[in-house]
Design a protein around this motif. Structure first.
Motif, PDB file in Angstrom:
ATOM      1  N   VAL A   1       0.836  -1.204   0.000  1.00 23.88           N
ATOM      2  CA  VAL A   1       0.000   0.000   0.000  1.00 23.88           C
ATOM      3  C   VAL A   1       0.870   1.253   0.000  1.00 23.88           C
ATOM      4  O   VAL A   1       0.694   2.149  -0.830  1.00 23.88           O
ATOM      5  N   PHE A   2       1.819   1.302   0.923  1.00 25.98           N
ATOM      6  CA  PHE A   2       2.677   2.479   1.011  1.00 25.98           C
ATOM      7  C   PHE A   2       4.131   2.071   0.814  1.00 25.98           C
ATOM      8  O   PHE A   2       4.601   1.120   1.446  1.00 25.98           O
ATOM      9  N   PRO A   3       4.843   2.724  -0.068  1.00 24.25           N
ATOM     10  CA  PRO A   3       4.397   3.879  -0.856  1.00 24.25           C
ATOM     11  C   PRO A   3       3.854   3.498  -2.229  1.00 24.25           C
ATOM     12  O   PRO A   3       3.417   4.352  -2.997  1.00 24.25           O
ATOM     13  N   ASP A   4       3.861   2.178  -2.574  1.00 25.90           N
ATOM     14  CA  ASP A   4       3.591   1.764  -3.958  1.00 25.90           C
ATOM     15  C   ASP A   4       2.220   2.215  -4.462  1.00 25.90           C
ATOM     16  O   ASP A   4       2.092   2.730  -5.575  1.00 25.90           O
ATOM     17  N   ALA A   5       1.169   1.998  -3.644  1.00 26.72           N
ATOM     18  CA  ALA A   5      -0.190   2.280  -4.110  1.00 26.72           C
ATOM     19  C   ALA A   5      -0.487   3.770  -4.193  1.00 26.72           C
ATOM     20  O   ALA A   5      -1.571   4.166  -4.626  1.00 26.72           O
ATOM     21  N   THR A   6       0.446   4.609  -3.774  1.00 28.31           N
ATOM     22  CA  THR A   6       0.265   6.057  -3.925  1.00 28.31           C
ATOM     23  C   THR A   6       0.900   6.571  -5.210  1.00 28.31           C
ATOM     24  O   THR A   6       0.899   7.772  -5.456  1.00 28.31           O
ATOM     25  N   GLN A   7       1.397   5.658  -6.020  1.00 30.02           N
ATOM     26  CA  GLN A   7       2.060   6.043  -7.272  1.00 30.02           C
ATOM     27  C   GLN A   7       1.195   5.651  -8.464  1.00 30.02           C
ATOM     28  O   GLN A   7       0.497   4.634  -8.432  1.00 30.02           O
ATOM     29  N   ASP A   8       1.283   6.445  -9.508  1.00 29.69           N
ATOM     30  CA  ASP A   8       0.445   6.196 -10.670  1.00 29.69           C
ATOM     31  C   ASP A   8       1.101   5.309 -11.726  1.00 29.69           C
ATOM     32  O   ASP A   8       0.465   4.909 -12.694  1.00 29.69           O
ATOM     33  N   LYS A   9       2.386   4.956 -11.542  1.00 31.86           N
ATOM     34  CA  LYS A   9       3.094   4.211 -12.586  1.00 31.86           C
ATOM     35  C   LYS A   9       2.494   2.827 -12.808  1.00 31.86           C
ATOM     36  O   LYS A   9       2.533   2.304 -13.930  1.00 31.86           O
ATOM     37  N   TYR A  10       1.950   2.216 -11.774  1.00 32.84           N
ATOM     38  CA  TYR A  10       1.369   0.883 -11.935  1.00 32.84           C
ATOM     39  C   TYR A  10       0.099   0.949 -12.795  1.00 32.84           C
ATOM     40  O   TYR A  10      -0.131   0.083 -13.642  1.00 32.84           O
ATOM     41  N   ALA A  11      -0.710   1.966 -12.567  1.00 34.07           N
ATOM     42  CA  ALA A  11      -1.926   2.134 -13.370  1.00 34.07           C
ATOM     43  C   ALA A  11      -1.581   2.481 -14.817  1.00 34.07           C
ATOM     44  O   ALA A  11      -2.151   1.925 -15.756  1.00 34.07           O
ATOM     45  N   ASP A  12      -0.632   3.403 -14.985  1.00 35.00           N
ATOM     46  CA  ASP A  12      -0.233   3.788 -16.338  1.00 35.00           C
ATOM     47  C   ASP A  12       0.334   2.587 -17.098  1.00 35.00           C
ATOM     48  O   ASP A  12       0.093   2.424 -18.295  1.00 35.00           O
ATOM     49  N   GLY A  13       1.086   1.735 -16.394  1.00 35.68           N
ATOM     50  CA  GLY A  13       1.680   0.571 -17.044  1.00 35.68           C
ATOM     51  C   GLY A  13       0.667  -0.490 -17.420  1.00 35.68           C
ATOM     52  O   GLY A  13       0.968  -1.377 -18.224  1.00 35.68           O
ATOM     53  N   ALA A  14      -0.540  -0.402 -16.855  1.00 39.94           N
ATOM     54  CA  ALA A  14      -1.568  -1.415 -17.121  1.00 39.94           C
ATOM     55  C   ALA A  14      -2.490  -1.045 -18.274  1.00 39.94           C
ATOM     56  O   ALA A  14      -3.222  -1.906 -18.780  1.00 39.94           O
ATOM     57  N   VAL A  15      -2.480   0.216 -18.695  1.00 38.83           N
ATOM     58  CA  VAL A  15      -3.485   0.720 -19.626  1.00 38.83           C
ATOM     59  C   VAL A  15      -3.525  -0.067 -20.935  1.00 38.83           C
ATOM     60  O   VAL A  15      -4.579  -0.525 -21.373  1.00 38.83           O
ATOM     61  N   ASP A  16      -2.376  -0.210 -21.588  1.00 39.23           N
ATOM     62  CA  ASP A  16      -2.361  -0.874 -22.896  1.00 39.23           C
ATOM     63  C   ASP A  16      -2.791  -2.337 -22.782  1.00 39.23           C
ATOM     64  O   ASP A  16      -3.560  -2.837 -23.608  1.00 39.23           O
ATOM     65  N   ALA A  17      -2.292  -3.029 -21.762  1.00 34.89           N
ATOM     66  CA  ALA A  17      -2.648  -4.438 -21.587  1.00 34.89           C
ATOM     67  C   ALA A  17      -4.142  -4.589 -21.329  1.00 34.89           C
ATOM     68  O   ALA A  17      -4.794  -5.490 -21.875  1.00 34.89           O
ATOM     69  N   TYR A  18      -4.697  -3.694 -20.513  1.00 37.06           N
ATOM     70  CA  TYR A  18      -6.130  -3.763 -20.215  1.00 37.06           C
ATOM     71  C   TYR A  18      -6.956  -3.471 -21.466  1.00 37.06           C
ATOM     72  O   TYR A  18      -7.903  -4.198 -21.782  1.00 37.06           O
ATOM     73  N   GLY A  19      -6.587  -2.414 -22.167  1.00 40.68           N
ATOM     74  CA  GLY A  19      -7.325  -2.067 -23.377  1.00 40.68           C
ATOM     75  C   GLY A  19      -7.269  -3.161 -24.418  1.00 40.68           C
ATOM     76  O   GLY A  19      -8.282  -3.478 -25.059  1.00 40.68           O
ATOM     77  N   GLN A  20      -6.078  -3.739 -24.609  1.00 43.88           N
ATOM     78  CA  GLN A  20      -5.932  -4.840 -25.563  1.00 43.88           C
ATOM     79  C   GLN A  20      -6.818  -6.028 -25.173  1.00 43.88           C
ATOM     80  O   GLN A  20      -7.435  -6.666 -26.024  1.00 43.88           O
ATOM     81  N   PHE A  21      -6.859  -6.322 -23.870  1.00 44.23           N
ATOM     82  CA  PHE A  21      -7.630  -7.471 -23.419  1.00 44.23           C
ATOM     83  C   PHE A  21      -9.122  -7.258 -23.672  1.00 44.23           C
ATOM     84  O   PHE A  21      -9.809  -8.152 -24.174  1.00 44.23           O
ATOM     85  N   ILE A  22      -9.636  -6.096 -23.320  1.00 42.37           N
ATOM     86  CA  ILE A  22     -11.058  -5.814 -23.547  1.00 42.37           C
ATOM     87  C   ILE A  22     -11.377  -5.836 -25.045  1.00 42.37           C
ATOM     88  O   ILE A  22     -12.378  -6.422 -25.471  1.00 42.37           O
TER      89      ILE A  22
END
Length: 632
Positions: free
Chosen positions: A448-469
């Motif tokens: 949770v801290f400090p990792d979940a306060t950073q946006d890099k994990y969400a940004d890194g997931a965007v393409d994979a999520y979009g491709q999957f959907i």
């Protein structure tokens, strides 16, 4: 191989053998499916107890045997087709040379030599005599038998051409060229035979009834060997589009013949299992092979580790370091054991996720649970695990659950079970087909801290999520008309928000549970129609507001979806804390209200969703999807 052998060779016989192995592999695949989907599922549906558990364990081993048979038969099929392809090329080359010889009225002998008749201008009152020529594979004139080694060099070939041009009999050059082509064809066939004979001999299993880890490791080596040897054959198969969209991947797959599809599955299961847009059954078959090989590889590494690193003493006498005296009756874990356990656990960690996936496979039929489809698997990094309950290609309603902080392959048991509970809840609510998917397809924040306060994990997931959907839409029978619901928990809601910001959302409804913030300030920014964003915030879920404050303090934008100003439909909950939104009472076959509300959204029956009462306790508004009805 000699001339007569190649002359009488029938490559179609190897192709016939390949078809036989493909049929055998299909039979093994069907037997595997029957065991998992009918026999084991039927037992799980109607029986319980230790005897059933033991029977299922033995059936699982039998299913693994059939799976291994399927994989090996696919490799043998591809190897035989590759051999036939190379031999046919050589045979066609030989046949063309022989036909040219016959047209010129030359004679081809059993050793591959070519005789030519007298021809040309008179020399000293005589027509130049005929003769017989032989050639090596590289074209060097020789009186020796055909040389399959093909060691003639370019200089020898140049001398041959020069001699042909100056020979008194014009038939000499033509005969020499034909003999050369014959020798080259024989050499080509000999090379194919010498290459494939040892490869085919490797494609065999131990003479026992148990598929052990060594067998799967051997199968993986076989894949590498066949792939290298079959390069010429595979070069003729169109490769998947580089960085292709799911639609392009789907079109590529449909454009392949069944034989070509089988070769792709057999020789690149890891690559094929990752391709969004391919049929779920194909990805499942490929990923199950990768899973079996990975499990075997890890087990063998553990065996090697235990062999070379015996477990040290775990406990030692605890000492009072200040007074330098032993503490009576107390022991402590040794540093040597801690180091040993840490190294061994690092190797074994993916097995926790593999066992969780296997457990889901084994549950098929339990309380009517449908077959599972492994749409993604990888042990690399924190790992990937994407598993569907029911075939999403055939579903009218699809739910994709994205977990948050701490999600990983090794920690996938709970998230896989949440996907199961979503199916058990939503399936009875409609007479249409439903598929629910657990998507651990990104690197979630480890802590949770400090990792979940950073946006890099969400940004890194965007393409994979979009491709999957997009892949779900491309492979589904109804295409983009399939109803897809994105369900996300905790940091997973931040992933959904990031995908929406990049225009990669591609769903019809969004359900947030325990969200610390979705990176947007209003539901209207999430890329779905008005009234199709839903939120749950359970009593006692203090981690949400606390994490949210850290999120915003850390610079991650977005208003808490529980805030009325956000504009989401606030669903009623009856669960406690941050992780209870998917609670299901298996004894009563009853979902929690928190889970049931998600089920109604999944099947698109919004009027049955129970909404969270307003703070003044007044009745729900008639049109609760209109923000104005909530005083917004």
């Amino acid at each position: 191989m000699d001339y007569l052998t190649l002359r009488s060779l029938k490559p179609s016989e190897f192709e016939g053998a390949a078809r036989g192995y493909r049929t055998l592999g299909d039979m093994a695949s069907q037997a595997k499916d029957d065991i998992e989907q009918q026999v084991t599922a039927g037992m799980r549906k109607s029986l319980k107890g230790k005897a059933v558990d033991e029977a299922v364990r033995q059936l699982r081993q039998l299913s693994a045997n059939f799976h291994y048979t399927q994989v090996e038969c696919a490799l043998i099929t591809t190897a035989l087709n590759s051999l036939a392809h190379e031999l046919r090329a050589a045979k066609n080359r030989l046949d063309a040379a022989v036909e040219d010889a016959a047209a010129a009225k030359f004679t081809v002998h059993s050793d591959g030599s070519v005789s030519y008749p007298p021809a040309g201008d008179n020399v000293d009152g005589k027509v130049p005599e005929g003769g017989t020529v032989k050639c090596s594979a590289s074209g060097e004139p020789t009186r020796n038998p055909i040389d399959p080694a093909g060691d003639a060099n370019d200089t020898a070939e140049a001398l041959q051409r020069q001699a042909s041009n100056h020979h008194d009999n014009p038939n000499y050059g033509r005969a020499l060229s034909i003999a050369n082509r014959i020798a080259q064809a024989v050499h080509q066939a000999t090379r194919a035979d010498e290459k494939w004979a040892p490869e085919l001999r490797k494609l065999k299993a131990d003479d026992d009834l148990v598929v052990a880890d060594e067998d799967w490791a051997d199968a993986k080596r076989d894949v590498g060997g066949v792939r290298r040897s079959a390069k010429e054959y595979l070069d003729g198969i169109k490769a998947p589009p580089k960085d292709g969209s799911p639609e392009e991947n789907a079109a590529w797959w449909k454009g392949l013949s069944k034989e070509e599809q089988d070769a792709c599955v057999a020789l690149d299961p890891a690559g094929l299992g990752k391709l969004d847009g391919l049929p779920a059954a194909v990805r499942d078959e490929a990923n199950r092979t990768v899973l079996a090989e990975t499990r075997a590889e890890i087990n063998l590494k553990l065996d090697e580790f235990d062999k070379n690193r015996p477990e040290p003493e775990k406990y030692e006498q605890k000492w009072d370091n200040i007074n330098q005296v032993p503490v009576q009756g107390e022991k402590q874990v040794t540093l040597a054991w801690k180091a040993w356990d840490r190294e061994r656990s690092r190797i074994a960690e993916p097995l926790m996720g593999i066992k969780a996936i296997q457990r889901r496979f084994d549950r098929t039929g339990e309380d009517g649970l449908p077959e599972a489809y492994l749409l993604g698997f990888s042990p690399e990094g924190r790992g990937r695990a994407v598993i569907a309950n029911g075939n999403p290609d055939d579903a009218d309603h699809i739910a994709v659950y994205t977990p948050g902080t701490g999600a990983s392959l090794s920690n996938s048991k709970g998230d896989i079970n949440r996907g199961v509970n979503l199916w058990k809840t939503s399936h009875p609510l409609t007479d249409q087909e439903v598929s629910t998917i657990t998507w651990i397809g990104y690197d979630a924040p480890p802590e949770v801290f400090p990792d979940a306060t950073q946006d890099k994990y969400a940004d890194g997931a965007v393409d994979a999520y979009g491709q999957f959907i997009d892949g779900l839409n491309a492979a589904n029978k109804a295409g983009s008309d399939a109803h897809i619901t994105a369900i996300a928990h905790s940091y997973g809601t931040t992933v959904i928000g990031a995908a929406a910001q990049e225009g990669r959302i591609g769903v019809d409804d969004i359900v947030f549970a325990g969200s610390p913030g979705a990176r947007v300030d209003n539901a209207a920014e999430l890329g779905v129609d008005k009234g199709h964003v839903w939120n749950e915030h359970a009593r006692g879920d203090n981690s949400v507001s606390e994490a949210g404050r850290h999120f915003h303090g850390g610079g991650l934008p977005g208003i808490d979806p529980s805030d009325p100003i956000f504009g989401a439909n606030q669903m009623a909950t009856d669960t406690e804390g941050h992780s209870g939104y998917w609670d299901y009472d298996d004894g009563k076959h009853k979902p929690s209200l928190s889970l049931e509300n998600q089920g109604w959204v999944i099947v698109g029956d919004y009027d049955n969703v129970k909404m969270k009462p307003r703070e003044d306790g007044s009745l729900l508004p008639v049109d609760w999807r209109e923000p104005s009805a909530w005083g917004l």
